[in-house]
Design an enzyme around this catalytic site. Structure first.
Site, PDB file in Angstrom:
ATOM      1  N   GLY A 156       0.818  -1.210   0.000  1.00 56.13           N
ATOM      2  CA  GLY A 156       0.000   0.000   0.000  1.00 56.13           C
ATOM      3  C   GLY A 156       0.850   1.257   0.000  1.00 56.13           C
ATOM      4  O   GLY A 156       1.028   1.885   1.042  1.00 56.13           O
ATOM      5  N   SER A 196       1.004   3.653  -3.285  1.00 54.98           N
ATOM      6  CA  SER A 196       0.450   4.702  -4.141  1.00 54.98           C
ATOM      7  C   SER A 196      -0.896   5.203  -3.627  1.00 54.98           C
ATOM      8  O   SER A 196      -1.687   4.444  -3.053  1.00 54.98           O
ATOM      9  CB  SER A 196       0.256   4.175  -5.568  1.00 54.98           C
ATOM     10  OG  SER A 196       1.454   3.647  -6.061  1.00 54.98           O
ATOM     11  N   SER A 255      -2.086  -3.908  -5.817  1.00 50.45           N
ATOM     12  CA  SER A 255      -2.235  -5.187  -6.536  1.00 50.45           C
ATOM     13  C   SER A 255      -2.680  -6.295  -5.587  1.00 50.45           C
ATOM     14  O   SER A 255      -2.112  -6.451  -4.505  1.00 50.45           O
ATOM     15  CB  SER A 255      -0.912  -5.602  -7.179  1.00 50.45           C
ATOM     16  OG  SER A 255      -0.540  -4.684  -8.156  1.00 50.45           O
ATOM     17  N   GLU A 264      11.736  -4.285  -6.261  1.00 53.45           N
ATOM     18  CA  GLU A 264      10.608  -4.272  -7.192  1.00 53.45           C
ATOM     19  C   GLU A 264      11.095  -3.998  -8.615  1.00 53.45           C
ATOM     20  O   GLU A 264      10.472  -4.383  -9.590  1.00 53.45           O
ATOM     21  CB  GLU A 264       9.588  -3.202  -6.753  1.00 53.45           C
ATOM     22  CG  GLU A 264       8.335  -3.213  -7.591  1.00 53.45           C
ATOM     23  CD  GLU A 264       7.232  -2.308  -7.077  1.00 53.45           C
ATOM     24  OE1 GLU A 264       7.439  -1.675  -6.020  1.00 53.45           O
ATOM     25  OE2 GLU A 264       6.189  -2.225  -7.725  1.00 53.45           O
ATOM     26  N   GLU A 273       9.502   7.277 -17.517  1.00 51.19           N
ATOM     27  CA  GLU A 273      10.077   8.629 -17.512  1.00 51.19           C
ATOM     28  C   GLU A 273      10.863   8.863 -16.219  1.00 51.19           C
ATOM     29  O   GLU A 273      11.978   9.399 -16.231  1.00 51.19           O
ATOM     30  CB  GLU A 273       8.961   9.691 -17.628  1.00 51.19           C
ATOM     31  CG  GLU A 273       8.237   9.727 -18.963  1.00 51.19           C
ATOM     32  CD  GLU A 273       7.174   8.639 -19.114  1.00 51.19           C
ATOM     33  OE1 GLU A 273       6.864   7.939 -18.133  1.00 51.19           O
ATOM     34  OE2 GLU A 273       6.666   8.478 -20.242  1.00 51.19           O
TER      35      GLU A 273
HETATM   36  C1  LIG Z   1      -0.172  -2.992 -12.977  1.00 52.99           C
HETATM   37  C2  LIG Z   1       0.137  -2.041 -11.857  1.00 52.99           C
HETATM   38  C3  LIG Z   1       0.267  -2.525 -10.572  1.00 52.99           C
HETATM   39  C4  LIG Z   1       0.536  -1.639  -9.520  1.00 52.99           C
HETATM   40  N1  LIG Z   1       0.613  -2.149  -8.247  1.00 52.99           N
HETATM   41  C5  LIG Z   1       0.832  -1.315  -7.214  1.00 52.99           C
HETATM   42  C6  LIG Z   1       0.855  -1.819  -5.873  1.00 52.99           C
HETATM   43  O1  LIG Z   1       0.687  -3.025  -5.631  1.00 52.99           O
HETATM   44  N2  LIG Z   1       1.051  -0.949  -4.859  1.00 52.99           N
HETATM   45  C7  LIG Z   1       1.246   0.391  -5.083  1.00 52.99           C
HETATM   46  O2  LIG Z   1       1.464   1.119  -4.117  1.00 52.99           O
HETATM   47  N3  LIG Z   1       1.208   0.920  -6.330  1.00 52.99           N
HETATM   48  C8  LIG Z   1       1.010   0.088  -7.405  1.00 52.99           C
HETATM   49  N4  LIG Z   1       0.947   0.583  -8.683  1.00 52.99           N
HETATM   50  C9  LIG Z   1       1.029   2.033  -8.871  1.00 52.99           C
HETATM   51  C10 LIG Z   1       2.333   2.500  -9.482  1.00 52.99           C
HETATM   52  O3  LIG Z   1       3.384   2.438  -8.556  1.00 52.99           O
HETATM   53  C11 LIG Z   1       2.087   3.940  -9.974  1.00 52.99           C
HETATM   54  O4  LIG Z   1       1.153   3.847 -11.034  1.00 52.99           O
HETATM   55  C12 LIG Z   1       3.350   4.591 -10.471  1.00 52.99           C
HETATM   56  O5  LIG Z   1       4.223   4.857  -9.408  1.00 52.99           O
HETATM   57  C13 LIG Z   1       3.035   5.931 -11.192  1.00 52.99           C
HETATM   58  O6  LIG Z   1       2.254   6.761 -10.383  1.00 52.99           O
HETATM   59  P1  LIG Z   1       0.870   7.400 -10.940  1.00 52.99           P
HETATM   60  O7  LIG Z   1       0.059   6.293 -11.543  1.00 52.99           O
HETATM   61  O8  LIG Z   1       0.282   8.190  -9.836  1.00 52.99           O
HETATM   62  O9  LIG Z   1       1.309   8.347 -12.149  1.00 52.99           O
HETATM   63  P2  LIG Z   1       1.915   9.810 -11.998  1.00 52.99           P
HETATM   64  O10 LIG Z   1       3.014   9.817 -11.017  1.00 52.99           O
HETATM   65  O11 LIG Z   1       0.794  10.777 -11.807  1.00 52.99           O
HETATM   66  O12 LIG Z   1       2.528  10.017 -13.462  1.00 52.99           O
HETATM   67  C14 LIG Z   1       1.731  10.389 -14.587  1.00 52.99           C
HETATM   68  C15 LIG Z   1       2.669  10.625 -15.766  1.00 52.99           C
HETATM   69  O13 LIG Z   1       3.552  11.727 -15.446  1.00 52.99           O
HETATM   70  C16 LIG Z   1       4.904  11.319 -15.589  1.00 52.99           C
HETATM   71  N5  LIG Z   1       5.733  11.948 -14.538  1.00 52.99           N
HETATM   72  C17 LIG Z   1       5.426  12.053 -13.228  1.00 52.99           C
HETATM   73  N6  LIG Z   1       6.433  12.681 -12.567  1.00 52.99           N
HETATM   74  C18 LIG Z   1       7.393  12.968 -13.490  1.00 52.99           C
HETATM   75  C19 LIG Z   1       8.650  13.610 -13.440  1.00 52.99           C
HETATM   76  N7  LIG Z   1       9.153  14.079 -12.288  1.00 52.99           N
HETATM   77  N8  LIG Z   1       9.359  13.725 -14.597  1.00 52.99           N
HETATM   78  C20 LIG Z   1       8.861  13.241 -15.782  1.00 52.99           C
HETATM   79  N9  LIG Z   1       7.664  12.636 -15.886  1.00 52.99           N
HETATM   80  C21 LIG Z   1       6.937  12.501 -14.764  1.00 52.99           C
HETATM   81  C22 LIG Z   1       4.898   9.814 -15.410  1.00 52.99           C
HETATM   82  O14 LIG Z   1       6.020   9.212 -16.034  1.00 52.99           O
HETATM   83  C23 LIG Z   1       3.585   9.441 -16.049  1.00 52.99           C
HETATM   84  O15 LIG Z   1       3.746   9.311 -17.458  1.00 52.99           O
HETATM   85  C24 LIG Z   1       0.694  -0.258  -9.756  1.00 52.99           C
HETATM   86  C25 LIG Z   1       0.561   0.230 -11.074  1.00 52.99           C
HETATM   87  C26 LIG Z   1       0.276  -0.641 -12.110  1.00 52.99           C
HETATM   88  C27 LIG Z   1       0.136  -0.086 -13.495  1.00 52.99           C
END
Ligand SMILES: Cc1cc2nc3c(=O)[nH]c(=O)nc-3n(C[C@H](O)[C@H](O)[C@H](O)COP(=O)(O)OP(=O)(O)OC[C@H]3O[C@@H](n4cnc5c(N)ncnc54)[C@H](O)[C@@H]3O)c2cc1C
Length: 370
Positions: free
Chosen positions: A120, A122, A154, A238, A354
């Site tokens: 837990g 994100s 997940s 991870e 990214e």
């Molecule tokens: C299949 C799957 C399983 C997952 N499982 C888990 C889990 O079990 N537990 C958990 O905690 N999380 C989990 N996640 C979440 C995952 O860790 C996040 O999706 C990931 O860290 C990106 O965060 P966000 O989705 O909030 O995107 P954001 O951080 O909002 O990013 C959106 C876009 O902006 C870009 N961006 C953001 N910041 C920057 C920067 N500084 N410079 C350049 N580009 C940037 C990103 O690259 C992306 O393209 C999972 C995600 C997926 C897809």
């Protein structure tokens, strides 16, 4: 027992003990049941315990043994790479941060498949910028009370427990000293798990809500304020060690692709060669990472390279499947479609492409902030 002997003994055991998944049911429930079944059998036979410390129910031995077990199990299609990878993500954290008593009690439950756990981290507004998380934990006597929401967690619907990041510091505490981790029982009153449907049609991850959830103080992982360091220690796992079995799976899909392309009467073209090269590059890199870890080195930002290579190789493999088997992904309801869609997530989970490239540029190549 040396490593080669370990592998051949394991292979002989897997040949004798048929753990093939029952045919026909590709649901998440079936995957979960199969995960528990395979881990139980491997744990009882000792295989699942090698490479983990005896203090946490393991049998000791080099960490490379874990990689071999994962490669054989997932490469043979006995377990799915996603659920299996949670072992490599969460177990090292428990061993490093839980009290020795808690690790000794809990780790065998994960390794034997009698429990699964979730991560837990994100939140709706905090993914890449994890330090901005807002789920709060407040101390009340001997307990902590948690309020907030996690997302993309997940397999939370199957999880018994959650490694949870919370904010405990006040407004003046710098972000990175204000985060504290807990090991929370999912059946605690006030925890609500709501599965989310992904574009590949599976409820793989969930929203998890925490409303006045009381967590005993002895479930804190480390000390107050250690949560950021815990996350920094967990993420390299991870982004690397859990890939070894995923790579074995991708190789098995590459072999399947070659077979299907031949059946279609298509000439093997250079795209297959390129996809193989990407997979092989990834495997070489990952092999070096497994060996560095086995030699006792600490993993760090260099694992962002493993993550970039994994995401590129995985997407290239499924792009090649789409190109060489026209219409199969768009028109047919097969595993290729599901896996093609899931491969798009490879540039997001475990840190986006990214952000990994930023880490490589800033922390490994010292290219500065802009
Ligand atoms: C299949 C799957 C399983 C997952 N499982 C888990 C889990 O079990 N537990 C958990 O905690 N999380 C989990 N996640 C979440 C995952 O860790 C996040 O999706 C990931 O860290 C990106 O965060 P966000 O989705 O909030 O995107 P954001 O951080 O909002 O990013 C959106 C876009 O902006 C870009 N961006 C953001 N910041 C920057 C920067 N500084 N410079 C350049 N580009 C940037 C990103 O690259 C992306 O393209 C999972 C995600 C997926 C897809």
């Amino acid at each position: 027992m040396n490593v080669a002997e370990f592998r051949s003994n394991l292979r002989a055991w897997l040949d004798e003990n048929d753990l093939t998944p029952p045919p026909g049911d590709h649901s998440l429930d079936a995957h979960h049941a199969q995960h528990s079944r395979v881990l139980r059998a491997l744990y009882d036979a000792g295989w699942m315990r090698w490479g983990w410390p005896e203090s946490a129910g393991g049998l000791g031995g080099p960490m490379i043994l874990r990689a071999i077990v994962g490669e054989e199990v997932v490469g043979r299609g006995l377990d799915e790479p996603g659920p299996y990878s949670m072992l490599e993500v969460l177990t090292p954290t428990m061993i490093d941060y839980a009290s020795p008593e808690l690790a000794a009690e809990m780790v065998p439950r994960l390794l034997s498949g009698s429990e699964t756990w979730c991560q837990g981290f994100s939140e709706p507004g905090s993914g890449s910028d994890l330090a901005s998380l807002t789920t709060r934990a407040e101390q009340r006597g001997d307990s902590w009370v948690v309020n907030g929401q996690k997302v993309w967690t997940s397999f939370a619907q199957y999880a018994t427990r959650c490694v949870l990041l919370t904010r405990t510091g006040g407004p003046d505490t710098p972000n990175h000293a204000a985060i504290t981790a807990f090991f929370v029982d999912i059946d605690t009153p006030g925890v609500t798990v709501r599965p989310l449907r992904t574009m590949h049609g599976v409820d793989e991850f969930c929203e998890v809500y925490f409303d006045d959830v009381v967590v005993p103080a002895d479930r804190m992982l480390g000390n107050p304020g250690d949560g950021w360091q815990l996350a920094m220690d967990l993420l390299p796992y991870e982004r690397s060690t859990c890939f070894w079995q995923r790579i074995a799976y991708l190789y098995s899909r590459f072999d399947a692709l070659v077979g299907e392309v031949r059946q279609l009467g298509q000439a093997a073209d250079s795209h297959l060669g390129d996809a193989y090269l990407a997979l092989h590059t990834l495997r070489c890199r990952s092999r070096a990472t497994q060996h560095r870890l086995a030699d006792g080195q600490k993993l760090g930002p260099d694992t962002s390279i493993d993550k970039v290579l994994l995401a590129s190789a995985e997407q290239q493999l499924y792009d090649t499947a789409r190109d060489l088997m026209p219409g199969v992904i768009e028109l047919d309801d097969t595993a290729w479609r599901t896996e093609f869609l899931y491969s798009r997530a490879a540039t997001i989970y475990g840190g986006t492409a990214e952000v990994q490239r930023n880490i490589i540029a800033r922390r490994l190549l010292d290219l500065g902030k802009e």
